[in-house]
Design a protein around this motif. Structure first.
Motif: not given
Length: 126
Positions: A92-96, A112-123
């Motif tokens: 679900r997080l990958a789809k977003k 491995l699961v890596r945080l995207t730039a968008e994911g890092r910004d949201r966090a």
């Protein structure tokens, strides 16, 4: 000052004097406090269009430090969910676009699961 838990404990003492209801005085308050905190947490994350579980996964990756990646097993350990639940959450997080799956260079079968730039910004914003 009497609260709802005091009334609950008094009622049990009246109706079942044979029971030790003293643990209710603490456990009921902790349970009620947890519900209040969960509600406040959900409202805070909703402002950033995140569910609490999404925040938990994203911040686990964020805390890992650059390059902000962990194995699914490491995420399981940090978030205390089952492997099936974690797979669903990663999907679900990958789809977003908040995380991405990458091959694990040290294990051909692993990912491995890596945080995207968008994911890092949201966090960081949340």
């Amino acid at each position: 000052m009497e609260d709802e838990v005091d009334r609950l404990v008094a009622a049990w003492r009246r109706e079942r004097p044979d029971l030790d209801v003293e643990p209710l005085e603490v456990l009921s308050r902790v349970s009620r406090l947890a519900r209040h905190l969960d509600r406040a947490r959900r409202l805070a994350f909703a402002e950033h269009n995140l569910e609490p579980w999404e925040f938990d996964v994203l911040t686990s990756l964020r805390r890992a430090g650059a390059p902000y990646q962990l194995s699914p097993g490491q995420l399981l350990t940090q978030t205390l969910v089952t492997s099936g639940t974690m797979t669903n959450r990663i999907d679900r997080l990958a789809k977003k676009g908040l995380v991405e799956r990458l091959p694990d260079p040290s294990d051909r079968r692993g990912v491995l699961v890596r945080l995207t730039a968008e994911g890092r910004d949201r966090a960081d914003q949340a």
